[in-house]
Scaffold this motif. Structure first.
Motif, PDB file in Angstrom:
ATOM      1  N   PRO A 186       0.536  -1.244  -0.188  1.00 27.56           N
ATOM      2  CA  PRO A 186      -0.101  -0.144   0.193  1.00 27.56           C
ATOM      3  C   PRO A 186       1.154   0.711  -0.340  1.00 27.56           C
ATOM      4  O   PRO A 186       0.464   2.626  -0.635  1.00 27.56           O
ATOM      5  CB  PRO A 186      -0.865  -0.381   1.674  1.00 27.56           C
ATOM      6  N   VAL A 187       1.869   0.317   0.923  1.00 24.40           N
ATOM      7  CA  VAL A 187       2.880   2.120   0.148  1.00 24.40           C
ATOM      8  C   VAL A 187       3.582   2.409  -0.699  1.00 24.40           C
ATOM      9  O   VAL A 187       3.658   3.607  -1.218  1.00 24.40           O
ATOM     10  CB  VAL A 187       3.998   2.109   1.238  1.00 24.40           C
ATOM     11  N   ARG A 188       3.557   1.754  -1.247  1.00 22.89           N
ATOM     12  CA  ARG A 188       4.313   1.692  -2.510  1.00 22.89           C
ATOM     13  C   ARG A 188       3.253   2.840  -3.801  1.00 22.89           C
ATOM     14  O   ARG A 188       4.121   3.621  -4.036  1.00 22.89           O
ATOM     15  CB  ARG A 188       4.796  -0.046  -3.193  1.00 22.89           C
ATOM     16  N   LYS A 189       2.055   1.631  -3.307  1.00 18.88           N
ATOM     17  CA  LYS A 189       0.795   2.184  -4.096  1.00 18.88           C
ATOM     18  C   LYS A 189       0.710   3.994  -4.245  1.00 18.88           C
ATOM     19  O   LYS A 189       1.166   4.602  -5.042  1.00 18.88           O
ATOM     20  CB  LYS A 189      -0.164   1.720  -4.323  1.00 18.88           C
ATOM     21  N   PHE A 190       1.059   4.238  -2.872  1.00 16.87           N
ATOM     22  CA  PHE A 190       0.584   5.380  -2.519  1.00 16.87           C
ATOM     23  C   PHE A 190       1.484   6.173  -2.882  1.00 16.87           C
ATOM     24  O   PHE A 190       1.602   7.323  -3.328  1.00 16.87           O
ATOM     25  CB  PHE A 190       0.389   6.129  -0.932  1.00 16.87           C
ATOM     26  N   LEU A 191       2.997   5.790  -2.817  1.00 16.80           N
ATOM     27  CA  LEU A 191       3.545   6.534  -3.644  1.00 16.80           C
ATOM     28  C   LEU A 191       4.477   6.815  -4.841  1.00 16.80           C
ATOM     29  O   LEU A 191       4.216   7.961  -5.352  1.00 16.80           O
ATOM     30  CB  LEU A 191       5.460   6.195  -2.900  1.00 16.80           C
ATOM     31  N   ARG A 192       3.433   6.056  -5.786  1.00 11.91           N
ATOM     32  CA  ARG A 192       3.380   6.097  -6.979  1.00 11.91           C
ATOM     33  C   ARG A 192       2.032   7.446  -7.596  1.00 11.91           C
ATOM     34  O   ARG A 192       2.192   7.418  -8.261  1.00 11.91           O
ATOM     35  CB  ARG A 192       3.157   4.132  -7.685  1.00 11.91           C
ATOM     36  N   ILE A 193       0.825   6.991  -7.007  1.00 13.76           N
ATOM     37  CA  ILE A 193       0.735   7.649  -7.586  1.00 13.76           C
ATOM     38  C   ILE A 193       0.613   9.214  -6.513  1.00 13.76           C
ATOM     39  O   ILE A 193       0.129  10.091  -6.886  1.00 13.76           O
ATOM     40  CB  ILE A 193      -1.097   6.793  -6.080  1.00 13.76           C
TER      41      ILE A 193
END
Length: 95
Positions: A11-18
């Motif tokens: 979820p952190v990876r997805k948040f940072l990419r968004i």
């Protein structure tokens, strides 16, 4: 139905990419909206005016921020750093 063997992104990876995508889109939109320049940023813009009586042209300066390529580069650099930072977060694999 077969279960997928691929792992889900953290979820952190997805948040940072968004967040990186939003920063990139935001800075490009800001640059275009403020009539971005291909040179350095300016906080005073020259304005040509003409004297009504004599007809002589002269230059005055208007206090206005015009983002340059340095502002665009800094914003895209922050977006790239957020995207690279997202590679350091992985999802936890069950053993």
């Amino acid at each position: 139905m077969a279960a997928s063997t691929g792992s889900r992104p953290s979820p952190v990876r997805k948040f940072l990419r968004i967040l990186a995508a939003l920063v990139a889109i935001g800075i490009v939109g800001f640059w275009f909206a403020k009539d971005g320049r291909t040179g350095w940023s300016q906080d005073r813009v020259p304005v040509n005016q003409k004297d009504e009586i004599t007809g002589i042209d002269y230059v005055t300066y208007e206090e206005r921020f015009v983002p340059g390529i340095d502002t665009l580069g800094a914003g895209l650099g922050v977006a790239a750093a957020l995207f690279v930072l997202s590679f350091f977060f992985r999802s936890k694999h069950p053993n």
